[in-house]
Design a protein around this motif. Structure first.
Motif, PDB file in Angstrom:
ATOM      1  N   GLN A  44     -29.133  18.408  13.674  1.00 54.91           N
ATOM      2  CA  GLN A  44     -29.886  19.637  13.767  1.00 54.91           C
ATOM      3  C   GLN A  44     -28.939  20.820  13.922  1.00 54.91           C
ATOM      4  N   ARG A  45     -29.323  21.930  13.348  1.00 54.81           N
ATOM      5  CA  ARG A  45     -28.526  23.133  13.504  1.00 54.81           C
ATOM      6  C   ARG A  45     -28.476  23.531  14.976  1.00 54.81           C
ATOM      7  N   GLU A  46     -27.286  23.872  15.456  1.00 50.77           N
ATOM      8  CA  GLU A  46     -27.111  24.213  16.856  1.00 50.77           C
ATOM      9  C   GLU A  46     -26.337  25.507  17.007  1.00 50.77           C
ATOM     10  N   LEU A  47     -26.651  26.225  18.060  1.00 46.40           N
ATOM     11  CA  LEU A  47     -25.936  27.451  18.374  1.00 46.40           C
ATOM     12  C   LEU A  47     -24.570  27.108  18.944  1.00 46.40           C
ATOM     13  N   VAL A  48     -23.545  27.716  18.378  1.00 48.41           N
ATOM     14  CA  VAL A  48     -22.176  27.498  18.825  1.00 48.41           C
ATOM     15  C   VAL A  48     -21.751  28.569  19.812  1.00 48.41           C
ATOM     16  N   ALA A  49     -21.934  29.823  19.427  1.00 47.28           N
ATOM     17  CA  ALA A  49     -21.506  30.933  20.264  1.00 47.28           C
ATOM     18  C   ALA A  49     -22.207  32.199  19.824  1.00 47.28           C
ATOM     19  N   SER A  50     -22.352  33.126  20.743  1.00 51.47           N
ATOM     20  CA  SER A  50     -22.953  34.410  20.427  1.00 51.47           C
ATOM     21  C   SER A  50     -22.397  35.472  21.350  1.00 51.47           C
ATOM     22  N   VAL A  51     -22.549  36.712  20.922  1.00 52.20           N
ATOM     23  CA  VAL A  51     -22.179  37.846  21.747  1.00 52.20           C
ATOM     24  C   VAL A  51     -23.226  38.932  21.534  1.00 52.20           C
ATOM     25  N   ASN A  52     -23.717  39.512  22.621  1.00 51.96           N
ATOM     26  CA  ASN A  52     -24.756  40.516  22.492  1.00 51.96           C
ATOM     27  C   ASN A  52     -24.170  41.923  22.520  1.00 51.96           C
ATOM     28  N   SER A  53     -25.056  42.908  22.471  1.00 47.62           N
ATOM     29  CA  SER A  53     -24.615  44.297  22.375  1.00 47.62           C
ATOM     30  C   SER A  53     -23.901  44.777  23.629  1.00 47.62           C
ATOM     31  N   GLY A  54     -24.085  44.076  24.733  1.00 51.55           N
ATOM     32  CA  GLY A  54     -23.377  44.394  25.951  1.00 51.55           C
ATOM     33  C   GLY A  54     -22.060  43.668  26.113  1.00 51.55           C
ATOM     34  N   GLY A  55     -21.692  42.877  25.109  1.00 51.57           N
ATOM     35  CA  GLY A  55     -20.446  42.139  25.164  1.00 51.57           C
ATOM     36  C   GLY A  55     -20.530  40.816  25.894  1.00 51.57           C
ATOM     37  N   ILE A  56     -21.722  40.412  26.273  1.00 52.53           N
ATOM     38  CA  ILE A  56     -21.896  39.150  26.969  1.00 52.53           C
ATOM     39  C   ILE A  56     -21.856  38.004  25.967  1.00 52.53           C
ATOM     40  N   THR A  57     -21.041  37.017  26.254  1.00 51.83           N
ATOM     41  CA  THR A  57     -20.875  35.884  25.358  1.00 51.83           C
ATOM     42  C   THR A  57     -21.598  34.661  25.880  1.00 51.83           C
ATOM     43  N   ASN A  58     -21.914  33.787  24.952  1.00 49.58           N
ATOM     44  CA  ASN A  58     -22.581  32.541  25.278  1.00 49.58           C
ATOM     45  C   ASN A  58     -22.004  31.453  24.389  1.00 49.58           C
ATOM     46  N   TYR A  59     -21.752  30.282  24.974  1.00 51.47           N
ATOM     47  CA  TYR A  59     -21.147  29.188  24.241  1.00 51.47           C
ATOM     48  C   TYR A  59     -21.900  27.898  24.482  1.00 51.47           C
ATOM     49  N   ALA A  60     -21.935  27.076  23.454  1.00 53.82           N
ATOM     50  CA  ALA A  60     -22.396  25.717  23.645  1.00 53.82           C
ATOM     51  C   ALA A  60     -21.426  24.983  24.565  1.00 53.82           C
ATOM     52  N   ASP A  61     -21.957  24.100  25.384  1.00 51.47           N
ATOM     53  CA  ASP A  61     -21.103  23.366  26.311  1.00 51.47           C
ATOM     54  C   ASP A  61     -19.992  22.604  25.587  1.00 51.47           C
ATOM     55  N   SER A  62     -20.281  22.135  24.396  1.00 51.67           N
ATOM     56  CA  SER A  62     -19.330  21.326  23.667  1.00 51.67           C
ATOM     57  C   SER A  62     -18.104  22.101  23.195  1.00 51.67           C
ATOM     58  N   VAL A  63     -18.178  23.429  23.180  1.00 52.04           N
ATOM     59  CA  VAL A  63     -17.064  24.225  22.688  1.00 52.04           C
ATOM     60  C   VAL A  63     -16.449  25.121  23.752  1.00 52.04           C
ATOM     61  N   LYS A  64     -17.013  25.148  24.934  1.00 46.26           N
ATOM     62  CA  LYS A  64     -16.463  25.986  25.996  1.00 46.26           C
ATOM     63  C   LYS A  64     -15.021  25.608  26.295  1.00 46.26           C
ATOM     64  N   GLY A  65     -14.197  26.614  26.426  1.00 47.45           N
ATOM     65  CA  GLY A  65     -12.784  26.395  26.673  1.00 47.45           C
ATOM     66  C   GLY A  65     -11.963  26.188  25.429  1.00 47.45           C
ATOM     67  N   ARG A  66     -12.620  26.005  24.288  1.00 49.65           N
ATOM     68  CA  ARG A  66     -11.909  25.790  23.032  1.00 49.65           C
ATOM     69  C   ARG A  66     -12.160  26.906  22.026  1.00 49.65           C
ATOM     70  N   PHE A  67     -13.371  27.439  22.014  1.00 53.91           N
ATOM     71  CA  PHE A  67     -13.745  28.483  21.065  1.00 53.91           C
ATOM     72  C   PHE A  67     -13.873  29.814  21.790  1.00 53.91           C
ATOM     73  N   THR A  68     -13.541  30.876  21.089  1.00 55.31           N
ATOM     74  CA  THR A  68     -13.694  32.218  21.623  1.00 55.31           C
ATOM     75  C   THR A  68     -14.331  33.111  20.568  1.00 55.31           C
ATOM     76  N   ILE A  69     -15.419  33.758  20.931  1.00 57.88           N
ATOM     77  CA  ILE A  69     -16.078  34.682  20.024  1.00 57.88           C
ATOM     78  C   ILE A  69     -15.696  36.106  20.406  1.00 57.88           C
ATOM     79  N   SER A  70     -15.478  36.929  19.408  1.00 60.74           N
ATOM     80  CA  SER A  70     -15.155  38.325  19.643  1.00 60.74           C
ATOM     81  C   SER A  70     -15.877  39.186  18.620  1.00 60.74           C
ATOM     82  N   ARG A  71     -16.089  40.433  18.981  1.00 59.09           N
ATOM     83  CA  ARG A  71     -16.886  41.321  18.147  1.00 59.09           C
ATOM     84  C   ARG A  71     -16.271  42.714  18.117  1.00 59.09           C
ATOM     85  N   ASP A  72     -16.284  43.293  16.939  1.00 59.14           N
ATOM     86  CA  ASP A  72     -15.943  44.688  16.756  1.00 59.14           C
ATOM     87  C   ASP A  72     -17.266  45.429  16.598  1.00 59.14           C
TER      88      ASP A  72
END
Length: 117
Positions: A44-72
């Motif tokens: 099933q399609r799963e959410l990996v990571a996201s960042v909102n307009s306030g800069g708050i990030t969210n990660y799937a447990d499986s990728v925490k500590g390994r993936f980093t999301i950033s936004r311009d």
């Protein structure tokens, strides 16, 4: 009219790194949320990571500590730095953008990430 263009997928060995990028165009409104889903064959399609307009990030447990999301925020682009990649990270990765003022979620075409020796 809104277009999301992804880049950076490819083949990498376990333990390696990749950077995925996503550029959003075609809207004068900033995305409220940008991020990445992934879908592996038979999964099933799963959410990996996201960042909102306030800069708050969210990660799937499986990728925490390994993936980093950033936004311009000015350019409405988002990147996903993927480190210590594992075979189970193999999937098609889809960029998405939630644009509240357009009342929609917009998707990139998807980019393949394959982690294999």
């Amino acid at each position: 009219q809104v277009q999301l263009v992804e880049s950076g997928g490819g083949l990498v060995q376990p333990g390696g790194s990749l950077i995925l990028s996503c550029a959003t165009s075609g809207s004068i409104f900033s995305a409220n949320v940008m991020g990445w889903f992934r879908q592996a064959p038979g999964k099933q399609r799963e959410l990996v990571a996201s960042v909102n307009s306030g800069g708050i990030t969210n990660y799937a447990d499986s990728v925490k500590g390994r993936f980093t999301i950033s936004r311009d925020f000015a350019k409405n682009t988002v990147s996903l730095q993927m480190n210590s990649l594992k075979p189970e990270d193999t999937a098609v990765y889809y960029c998405y953008a939630d644009i509240r003022l357009l009342a929609g979620r917009y998707w990139g075409q998807g980019t393949q990430v394959t982690v294999s020796s």
